[in-house]
Enzyme design. Structure first.
Site, mmCIF file in Angstrom:
data_model
loop_
_atom_site.group_PDB
_atom_site.id
_atom_site.type_symbol
_atom_site.label_atom_id
_atom_site.label_comp_id
_atom_site.label_asym_id
_atom_site.label_seq_id
_atom_site.Cartn_x
_atom_site.Cartn_y
_atom_site.Cartn_z
ATOM 1 N N GLU A 127 0.929 -0.956 0.041
ATOM 2 C CA GLU A 127 -0.059 0.144 -0.175
ATOM 3 C C GLU A 127 0.822 1.416 0.040
ATOM 4 O OE1 GLU A 127 -2.911 -0.380 -0.651
ATOM 5 O OE2 GLU A 127 -3.684 -2.239 0.121
ATOM 6 N N HIS A 151 -2.751 2.486 8.398
ATOM 7 C CA HIS A 151 -4.092 1.476 7.799
ATOM 8 C C HIS A 151 -4.206 0.197 8.558
ATOM 9 C CE1 HIS A 151 -6.162 -1.123 5.129
ATOM 10 N NE2 HIS A 151 -5.307 -1.828 4.829
ATOM 11 N N HIS A 153 -7.037 -2.957 9.744
ATOM 12 C CA HIS A 153 -8.104 -3.906 9.302
ATOM 13 C C HIS A 153 -9.206 -3.862 10.445
ATOM 14 C CE1 HIS A 153 -5.958 -5.959 5.721
ATOM 15 N NE2 HIS A 153 -6.024 -5.152 5.750
ATOM 16 N N GLU A 181 -17.749 12.509 22.335
ATOM 17 C CA GLU A 181 -16.482 13.025 21.712
ATOM 18 C C GLU A 181 -16.014 12.895 20.575
ATOM 19 O OE1 GLU A 181 -13.550 13.405 24.945
ATOM 20 O OE2 GLU A 181 -15.331 13.938 26.543
ATOM 21 N N HIS A 222 -12.751 -3.405 3.942
ATOM 22 C CA HIS A 222 -11.405 -3.628 4.173
ATOM 23 C C HIS A 222 -10.775 -3.064 5.353
ATOM 24 C CE1 HIS A 222 -7.353 -3.543 1.812
ATOM 25 N NE2 HIS A 222 -7.010 -3.574 3.038
HETATM 26 P P1 13P Z 1 1.308 -5.426 3.017
HETATM 27 O O1 13P Z 1 1.453 -6.621 3.692
HETATM 28 O O2 13P Z 1 1.636 -5.128 1.390
HETATM 29 O O3 13P Z 1 1.277 -4.331 3.832
HETATM 30 O O4 13P Z 1 -0.532 -5.567 2.861
HETATM 31 C C1 13P Z 1 -1.392 -5.504 3.828
HETATM 32 C C2 13P Z 1 -2.668 -4.801 3.683
HETATM 33 O O5 13P Z 1 -3.157 -4.442 4.717
HETATM 34 C C3 13P Z 1 -2.997 -4.544 2.211
HETATM 35 O O6 13P Z 1 -4.170 -3.762 2.412
HETATM 36 ZN ZN ZN Z 2 -5.113 -3.771 4.102
#
Ligand code: 13P
Ligand code: ZN
Length: 286
Positions: A127, A151, A153, A181, A222
């Site tokens: 990413e 980022h 999940h 808040e 995602h």
């Molecule tokens: P990477 O292992 O390449 O960081 O990918 C993980 C991920 O969350 C892709 O969206």
């Molecule tokens: Zn991801």
């Protein structure tokens, strides 16, 4: 103690404050349950002082330049600490040199090369184009203040993306209403990217357009992207958004699937809260 004296006590790059902060966030995200397998990634734009403190540890021969497929002129010559592609957040603190690395950006803002870490042929996160474009937009939006892109999940946000229309307005209003808040932590609201194939320039462009307005963006089915000036603020933002999402899903399930709440925070309350906290609310969502 002068800077030079301090450097003498630094035995390894892992002792530098920004590397420690980076590793701590990776562990914190893992402990939240947001990073199954290699899920999620983190990048940090280093200050000039941090680059100089880290430079003695750079490889004598940097690795080759790699074109990113995106361009960010305002990041020409910048250095980023990045998680590795396919690496697990839970392993970062234990072995930084194999799981994370520092990359230098070329003078056109189109390519990177690894100067430290990511040992044994590892690469920055898949990413990286999204992170890079988000950094580029956030540097411009915050006059250089934002340095972290994260980022994760996050399960609540992913659950919400199955049952809420995929618009910034629909997500923002529901999240603001979940916890008093929230509106203070993300007064601009959250962006939403409909489902896209991850890991390339297209999702990078779509996300970065939103990050001009919002400091956080949902990736439907995602997870979440969050931006901030430091590790605490960025993790705190992701944590707040995700907690609100989990509250929404739980409250809706407890309410028999209905959004017809018995009690809720009214719009006037959101506006008044921002007024009292001296914060500008995004009026598009009121
Ligand atoms: P990477 O292992 O390449 O960081 O990918 C993980 C991920 O969350 C892709 O969206
Ligand atoms: Zn991801």
């Amino acid at each position: 103690m002068s800077d030079n004296d301090e450097r003498e006590f630094i035995m390894a790059i892992e002792d530098l404050g920004f590397v420690q902060g980076f590793c701590r966030l990776c562990t914190d995200g893992w402990l939240q349950g947001w990073h199954e397998r290699n899920g999620g990634n983190l990048t940090y734009r280093m200050t000039d002082e941090e680059v100089e403190a880290a430079r003695p540890f750079f490889a004598s021969e940097p690795r080759p330049w790699v074109e990113m497929g995106v361009a960010g002129e305002n990041l020409a010559g910048a250095y980023f600490l990045s998680t590795g592609s396919g690496k697990y957040m839970r392993n970062v603190a234990e072995d930084p040199a194999h799981n994370i690395g520092i990359v230098e950006i070329n003078e056109r803002g189109t390519a990177y090369r690894i100067v430290w870490g990511l040992l044994d042929g590892a690469k920055p996160t898949s990413e990286f184009p999204s992170h890079f474009m988000n950094h580029s937009v956030r540097v411009a939006a915050t006059d250089g203040a934002d340095r972290v892109i994260y980022h994760a999940h996050t399960p609540g946000i992913i659950e919400m993306s199955f049952i809420v229309p995929l618009t910034p307005r629909d997500f923002t209003r529901r999240l603001w209403q979940m916890m008093t808040e929230c509106v203070v932590v993300f007064p601009a609201g959250v962006g939403v990217v409909s489902w896209m194939v991850p890991g390339g320039p297209a999702i990078a462009e779509a996300t970065s357009k939103l990050m001009a307005t919002y400091s956080t963006a949902v990736w439907a089915h995602h997870g979440l992207f969050a931006a901030g000036p430091d590790f605490d603020t960025t993790f705190g933002l992701a944590h707040t958004v995700e907690k609100a999402a989990q509250l929404y899903v739980a409250a809706r399930a407890a309410n028999g699937g209905s959004e017809d709440w018995l009690n809720k925070i009214e719009d006037a309350g959101l506006v008044q809260t921002c007024k009292d906290f001296g914060i500008v609310i995004n009026r598009d969502f009121i």
